[in-house]
Scaffold this motif. Sequence first.
Motif, PDB file in Angstrom:
ATOM      1  N   ILE A  32      71.687  12.865  32.613  1.00 38.16           N
ATOM      2  CA  ILE A  32      73.282  12.484  32.728  1.00 38.16           C
ATOM      3  C   ILE A  32      73.813  13.209  31.725  1.00 38.16           C
ATOM      4  O   ILE A  32      74.952  13.966  31.964  1.00 38.16           O
ATOM      5  N   PHE A  33      73.490  13.355  30.514  1.00 39.55           N
ATOM      6  CA  PHE A  33      74.143  14.094  29.393  1.00 39.55           C
ATOM      7  C   PHE A  33      74.273  15.641  29.833  1.00 39.55           C
ATOM      8  O   PHE A  33      75.153  16.244  29.787  1.00 39.55           O
ATOM      9  N   SER A  34      72.956  16.105  30.205  1.00 39.24           N
ATOM     10  CA  SER A  34      72.960  17.363  30.322  1.00 39.24           C
ATOM     11  C   SER A  34      73.740  17.817  31.769  1.00 39.24           C
ATOM     12  O   SER A  34      74.539  18.812  31.632  1.00 39.24           O
ATOM     13  N   ALA A  35      73.872  16.933  32.724  1.00 34.26           N
ATOM     14  CA  ALA A  35      74.399  17.509  34.006  1.00 34.26           C
ATOM     15  C   ALA A  35      76.085  17.277  33.706  1.00 34.26           C
ATOM     16  O   ALA A  35      76.895  18.107  33.894  1.00 34.26           O
ATOM     17  N   ALA A  36      76.357  16.442  32.667  1.00 33.01           N
ATOM     18  CA  ALA A  36      77.883  16.195  32.698  1.00 33.01           C
ATOM     19  C   ALA A  36      78.186  17.471  31.470  1.00 33.01           C
ATOM     20  O   ALA A  36      79.491  17.814  31.654  1.00 33.01           O
ATOM     21  N   ARG A  37      77.713  17.660  30.769  1.00 30.78           N
ATOM     22  CA  ARG A  37      77.956  18.665  29.714  1.00 30.78           C
ATOM     23  C   ARG A  37      77.975  20.270  30.389  1.00 30.78           C
ATOM     24  O   ARG A  37      78.785  20.888  29.938  1.00 30.78           O
ATOM     25  N   SER A  38      77.152  20.428  31.618  1.00 31.71           N
ATOM     26  CA  SER A  38      77.104  21.606  31.880  1.00 31.71           C
ATOM     27  C   SER A  38      78.104  21.828  33.290  1.00 31.71           C
ATOM     28  O   SER A  38      78.741  22.792  33.511  1.00 31.71           O
ATOM     29  N   GLY A  39      78.379  20.525  33.861  1.00 28.73           N
ATOM     30  CA  GLY A  39      79.314  20.747  35.018  1.00 28.73           C
ATOM     31  C   GLY A  39      80.371  19.579  34.995  1.00 28.73           C
ATOM     32  O   GLY A  39      81.256  19.545  36.058  1.00 28.73           O
ATOM     33  N   GLN A  67      78.379   5.348  31.232  1.00 29.90           N
ATOM     34  CA  GLN A  67      79.764   6.008  30.900  1.00 29.90           C
ATOM     35  C   GLN A  67      79.664   6.457  29.582  1.00 29.90           C
ATOM     36  O   GLN A  67      80.270   7.582  29.055  1.00 29.90           O
ATOM     37  N   ARG A  68      78.847   5.464  28.606  1.00 29.34           N
ATOM     38  CA  ARG A  68      78.809   6.057  27.223  1.00 29.34           C
ATOM     39  C   ARG A  68      78.150   7.451  27.217  1.00 29.34           C
ATOM     40  O   ARG A  68      78.508   8.502  26.223  1.00 29.34           O
ATOM     41  N   THR A  69      77.066   7.646  27.875  1.00 29.69           N
ATOM     42  CA  THR A  69      76.455   9.015  27.976  1.00 29.69           C
ATOM     43  C   THR A  69      77.206  10.074  28.438  1.00 29.69           C
ATOM     44  O   THR A  69      77.074  11.126  27.698  1.00 29.69           O
ATOM     45  N   ILE A  70      77.828   9.937  29.323  1.00 26.21           N
ATOM     46  CA  ILE A  70      78.806  10.922  29.841  1.00 26.21           C
ATOM     47  C   ILE A  70      79.941  11.162  28.477  1.00 26.21           C
ATOM     48  O   ILE A  70      80.135  12.422  28.591  1.00 26.21           O
TER      49      ILE A  70
END
Length: 250
Positions: A32-39, A67-70
Amino acid sequence: MAGHSKWKNIQHRKGKQDAMRGKLFTKISREIFSAARSGGGNPDTNFRLRMAIDKAREANMPSDNIQRTIDKALGNIPGVTYEELVYEGYGPGGVAVMIELLSDNRNRTAAEIRHIFTKRDGNLGETGCVGWMFDRKGVLTVEKEGCPFSEDDLLMMALDAGAQDFQSEDDYFEITTSPDDFASVQEALVGQGIKFDEATVTFVPQNTVELHGEDAKKMLQLYEALEEHDDVQAVYANFEISEEEMEKIG
Protein backbone atom coordinates in the motif's frame (compact mmCIF):
# COMPACT_ATOMS: atom_id res chain seq x y z
CA MET A 1 2.03 -20.74 -18.68
CA ALA A 2 2.72 -24.24 -17.35
CA GLY A 3 5.25 -22.95 -14.85
CA HIS A 4 2.84 -20.67 -13.06
CA SER A 5 0.06 -23.25 -13.10
CA LYS A 6 2.26 -25.99 -11.67
CA TRP A 7 3.54 -23.78 -8.90
CA LYS A 8 0.01 -22.54 -8.25
CA ASN A 9 -1.02 -26.16 -7.68
CA ILE A 10 1.80 -26.56 -5.14
CA GLN A 11 0.67 -23.39 -3.38
CA HIS A 12 -2.87 -24.71 -3.18
CA ARG A 13 -1.65 -27.91 -1.59
CA LYS A 14 0.60 -26.09 0.85
CA GLY A 15 -2.13 -23.62 1.80
CA LYS A 16 -2.00 -19.86 2.07
CA GLN A 17 1.06 -19.76 4.30
CA ASP A 18 1.48 -15.99 4.53
CA ALA A 19 -1.76 -15.67 6.47
CA MET A 20 -0.76 -18.48 8.82
CA ARG A 21 2.65 -16.91 9.44
CA GLY A 22 1.06 -13.72 10.71
CA LYS A 23 3.19 -11.53 8.42
CA LEU A 24 0.56 -10.76 5.84
CA PHE A 25 -0.31 -7.35 7.30
CA THR A 26 3.32 -6.22 7.10
CA LYS A 27 3.65 -7.19 3.46
CA ILE A 28 0.33 -5.64 2.47
CA SER A 29 1.11 -2.42 4.34
CA ARG A 30 4.36 -2.05 2.43
CA GLU A 31 2.60 -2.66 -0.87
CA ILE A 32 0.00 0.00 0.00
CA PHE A 33 2.82 2.38 0.95
CA SER A 34 4.72 1.80 -2.30
CA ALA A 35 1.59 2.02 -4.47
CA ALA A 36 0.43 5.26 -2.86
CA ARG A 37 3.87 6.83 -3.03
CA SER A 38 4.31 6.06 -6.72
CA GLY A 39 0.77 6.65 -7.97
CA GLY A 40 -1.03 8.84 -5.43
CA GLY A 41 -3.49 8.11 -2.67
CA ASN A 42 -6.72 7.85 -4.67
CA PRO A 43 -7.61 4.20 -5.39
CA ASP A 44 -10.07 5.31 -8.09
CA THR A 45 -7.18 6.55 -10.23
CA ASN A 46 -4.38 4.32 -8.84
CA PHE A 47 -5.23 0.74 -9.75
CA ARG A 48 -2.20 -0.71 -7.99
CA LEU A 49 -3.33 0.96 -4.77
CA ARG A 50 -6.87 -0.32 -5.28
CA MET A 51 -5.53 -3.88 -5.63
CA ALA A 52 -3.47 -3.51 -2.46
CA ILE A 53 -6.45 -2.13 -0.52
CA ASP A 54 -8.65 -4.98 -1.76
CA LYS A 55 -6.02 -7.44 -0.57
CA ALA A 56 -5.89 -5.69 2.80
CA ARG A 57 -9.65 -5.89 3.21
CA GLU A 58 -9.67 -9.58 2.29
CA ALA A 59 -7.13 -10.09 5.07
CA ASN A 60 -9.38 -8.11 7.47
CA MET A 61 -6.87 -5.31 7.93
CA PRO A 62 -8.50 -2.41 9.86
CA SER A 63 -9.43 0.62 7.76
CA ASP A 64 -7.45 2.88 10.10
CA ASN A 65 -4.29 0.90 9.35
CA ILE A 66 -4.87 1.23 5.62
CA GLN A 67 -5.44 4.99 5.76
CA ARG A 68 -2.48 5.54 8.10
CA THR A 69 -0.20 3.73 5.66
CA ILE A 70 -1.45 5.86 2.76
CA ASP A 71 -0.92 9.04 4.80
CA LYS A 72 2.66 8.00 5.57
CA ALA A 73 3.34 7.40 1.88
CA LEU A 74 2.02 10.84 0.99
CA GLY A 75 4.17 12.51 3.63
CA ASN A 76 1.26 13.45 5.86
CA ILE A 77 2.78 11.42 8.72
CA PRO A 78 6.54 11.15 9.41
CA GLY A 79 7.71 7.60 8.95
CA VAL A 80 10.12 5.18 7.33
CA THR A 81 10.69 5.36 3.58
CA TYR A 82 10.82 2.07 1.69
CA GLU A 83 12.75 1.35 -1.51
CA GLU A 84 11.51 -1.12 -4.13
CA LEU A 85 14.10 -3.75 -5.03
CA VAL A 86 14.28 -6.79 -7.33
CA TYR A 87 16.89 -9.47 -6.60
CA GLU A 88 17.76 -12.39 -8.86
CA GLY A 89 19.57 -15.64 -8.23
CA TYR A 90 19.76 -19.40 -8.58
CA GLY A 91 18.40 -22.11 -6.32
CA PRO A 92 19.23 -25.84 -6.05
CA GLY A 93 19.11 -27.66 -9.37
CA GLY A 94 19.79 -24.44 -11.31
CA VAL A 95 16.32 -23.00 -10.61
CA ALA A 96 15.94 -19.33 -11.57
CA VAL A 97 14.60 -17.15 -8.73
CA MET A 98 13.31 -13.58 -8.76
CA ILE A 99 12.34 -11.66 -5.62
CA GLU A 100 10.43 -8.40 -5.24
CA LEU A 101 11.16 -6.52 -2.01
CA LEU A 102 10.42 -3.31 -0.12
CA SER A 103 13.28 -2.32 2.17
CA ASP A 104 14.23 0.59 4.41
CA ASN A 105 17.88 -0.53 4.35
CA ARG A 106 19.24 -1.87 1.06
CA ASN A 107 22.56 -3.09 2.50
CA ARG A 108 20.96 -4.99 5.37
CA THR A 109 18.39 -6.59 3.07
CA ALA A 110 21.01 -7.66 0.51
CA ALA A 111 23.14 -9.31 3.19
CA GLU A 112 20.20 -11.18 4.68
CA ILE A 113 18.88 -12.40 1.32
CA ARG A 114 22.36 -13.51 0.28
CA HIS A 115 22.66 -15.50 3.53
CA ILE A 116 19.31 -17.21 2.87
CA PHE A 117 20.49 -18.30 -0.60
CA THR A 118 23.92 -19.48 0.56
CA LYS A 119 22.56 -21.48 3.50
CA ARG A 120 20.27 -23.46 1.19
CA ASP A 121 22.67 -24.24 -1.69
CA GLY A 122 21.59 -21.24 -3.74
CA ASN A 123 23.39 -18.21 -5.11
CA LEU A 124 22.26 -14.58 -5.21
CA GLY A 125 23.26 -13.27 -8.64
CA GLU A 126 23.65 -10.01 -10.50
CA THR A 127 20.78 -7.94 -11.85
CA GLY A 128 19.54 -9.47 -15.11
CA CYS A 129 21.04 -12.91 -14.57
CA VAL A 130 17.65 -14.68 -14.66
CA GLY A 131 15.14 -11.92 -15.46
CA TRP A 132 15.19 -12.82 -19.15
CA MET A 133 13.71 -16.24 -18.26
CA PHE A 134 10.43 -14.67 -17.05
CA ASP A 135 7.59 -12.77 -18.70
CA ARG A 136 5.52 -10.13 -16.92
CA LYS A 137 1.87 -11.22 -17.00
CA GLY A 138 -1.41 -10.48 -15.33
CA VAL A 139 -2.87 -13.62 -13.74
CA LEU A 140 -6.42 -13.99 -12.41
CA THR A 141 -7.71 -17.20 -10.87
CA VAL A 142 -11.34 -18.21 -10.32
CA GLU A 143 -12.23 -21.08 -8.03
CA LYS A 144 -14.39 -23.61 -9.89
CA GLU A 145 -16.52 -24.24 -6.84
CA GLY A 146 -19.06 -21.45 -6.66
CA CYS A 147 -18.29 -20.01 -10.10
CA PRO A 148 -21.65 -18.94 -11.60
CA PHE A 149 -20.55 -19.62 -15.19
CA SER A 150 -19.60 -22.67 -17.21
CA GLU A 151 -16.03 -23.08 -18.43
CA ASP A 152 -17.03 -22.20 -22.01
CA ASP A 153 -18.92 -19.09 -20.93
CA LEU A 154 -16.08 -17.89 -18.72
CA LEU A 155 -13.59 -18.52 -21.53
CA MET A 156 -15.59 -16.37 -23.96
CA MET A 157 -16.08 -13.65 -21.35
CA ALA A 158 -12.34 -13.55 -20.64
CA LEU A 159 -11.34 -13.43 -24.31
CA ASP A 160 -13.93 -10.76 -25.06
CA ALA A 161 -12.52 -8.69 -22.21
CA GLY A 162 -9.02 -8.87 -23.74
CA ALA A 163 -7.39 -11.85 -22.01
CA GLN A 164 -4.44 -13.58 -23.72
CA ASP A 165 -4.93 -17.10 -22.39
CA PHE A 166 -7.33 -19.28 -20.40
CA GLN A 167 -6.59 -22.58 -18.66
CA SER A 168 -8.62 -25.04 -16.60
CA GLU A 169 -6.71 -26.57 -13.68
CA ASP A 170 -7.85 -29.07 -11.04
CA ASP A 171 -9.97 -26.74 -8.94
CA TYR A 172 -9.64 -23.31 -10.54
CA PHE A 173 -9.58 -21.45 -13.84
CA GLU A 174 -6.56 -19.32 -14.72
CA ILE A 175 -6.90 -16.22 -16.92
CA THR A 176 -3.77 -14.57 -18.33
CA THR A 177 -3.44 -11.00 -19.59
CA SER A 178 -0.75 -8.58 -20.63
CA PRO A 179 0.28 -6.21 -17.80
CA ASP A 180 -1.29 -3.28 -19.67
CA ASP A 181 -4.65 -5.04 -20.07
CA PHE A 182 -4.78 -6.54 -16.57
CA ALA A 183 -6.86 -3.76 -14.98
CA SER A 184 -9.41 -3.56 -17.79
CA VAL A 185 -9.87 -7.35 -17.95
CA GLN A 186 -10.30 -7.59 -14.19
CA GLU A 187 -12.79 -4.73 -14.10
CA ALA A 188 -14.78 -6.17 -17.01
CA LEU A 189 -15.10 -9.59 -15.38
CA VAL A 190 -15.85 -8.19 -11.93
CA GLY A 191 -18.62 -6.19 -13.58
CA GLN A 192 -20.13 -9.48 -14.78
CA GLY A 193 -20.13 -10.99 -11.30
CA ILE A 194 -16.81 -12.85 -11.31
CA LYS A 195 -14.96 -13.13 -8.00
CA PHE A 196 -11.24 -13.84 -8.09
CA ASP A 197 -9.28 -16.01 -5.70
CA GLU A 198 -6.11 -14.31 -6.92
CA ALA A 199 -5.57 -11.26 -9.12
CA THR A 200 -2.03 -10.03 -9.59
CA VAL A 201 0.59 -8.91 -12.08
CA THR A 202 3.37 -11.46 -11.73
CA PHE A 203 6.48 -12.93 -13.33
CA VAL A 204 5.73 -16.16 -15.23
CA PRO A 205 8.63 -18.46 -16.20
CA GLN A 206 9.10 -19.20 -19.89
CA ASN A 207 10.36 -22.71 -19.11
CA THR A 208 10.48 -24.84 -15.97
CA VAL A 209 12.90 -27.23 -14.27
CA GLU A 210 11.52 -30.41 -12.71
CA LEU A 211 13.11 -31.16 -9.34
CA HIS A 212 13.50 -34.43 -7.47
CA GLY A 213 14.93 -35.64 -4.18
CA GLU A 214 17.20 -33.30 -2.22
CA ASP A 215 17.04 -30.55 -4.87
CA ALA A 216 13.25 -30.46 -4.53
CA LYS A 217 13.39 -30.40 -0.74
CA LYS A 218 16.06 -27.70 -0.59
CA MET A 219 14.31 -25.55 -3.18
CA LEU A 220 11.09 -25.58 -1.18
CA GLN A 221 13.07 -24.64 1.92
CA LEU A 222 14.70 -21.75 0.04
CA TYR A 223 11.37 -20.56 -1.32
CA GLU A 224 9.73 -20.64 2.10
CA ALA A 225 12.68 -18.91 3.80
CA LEU A 226 12.54 -16.09 1.25
CA GLU A 227 8.76 -15.73 1.66
CA GLU A 228 9.19 -15.49 5.44
CA HIS A 229 11.61 -12.56 5.21
CA ASP A 230 9.90 -9.35 6.30
CA ASP A 231 11.17 -7.34 3.31
CA VAL A 232 10.08 -9.85 0.65
CA GLN A 233 6.85 -9.03 -1.17
CA ALA A 234 6.85 -11.87 -3.72
CA VAL A 235 9.02 -14.77 -4.88
CA TYR A 236 9.01 -16.22 -8.41
CA ALA A 237 10.81 -19.37 -9.51
CA ASN A 238 10.81 -21.68 -12.55
CA PHE A 239 10.60 -25.10 -10.91
CA GLU A 240 8.07 -27.92 -10.91
CA ILE A 241 7.66 -30.68 -8.35
CA SER A 242 5.39 -33.64 -9.06
CA GLU A 243 2.64 -34.66 -6.64
CA GLU A 244 4.50 -37.89 -5.95
CA GLU A 245 7.64 -35.95 -5.04
CA MET A 246 5.65 -33.58 -2.83
CA GLU A 247 4.24 -36.57 -0.95
CA LYS A 248 7.75 -37.91 -0.38
CA ILE A 249 8.87 -34.54 0.96
CA GLY A 250 5.83 -34.39 3.21
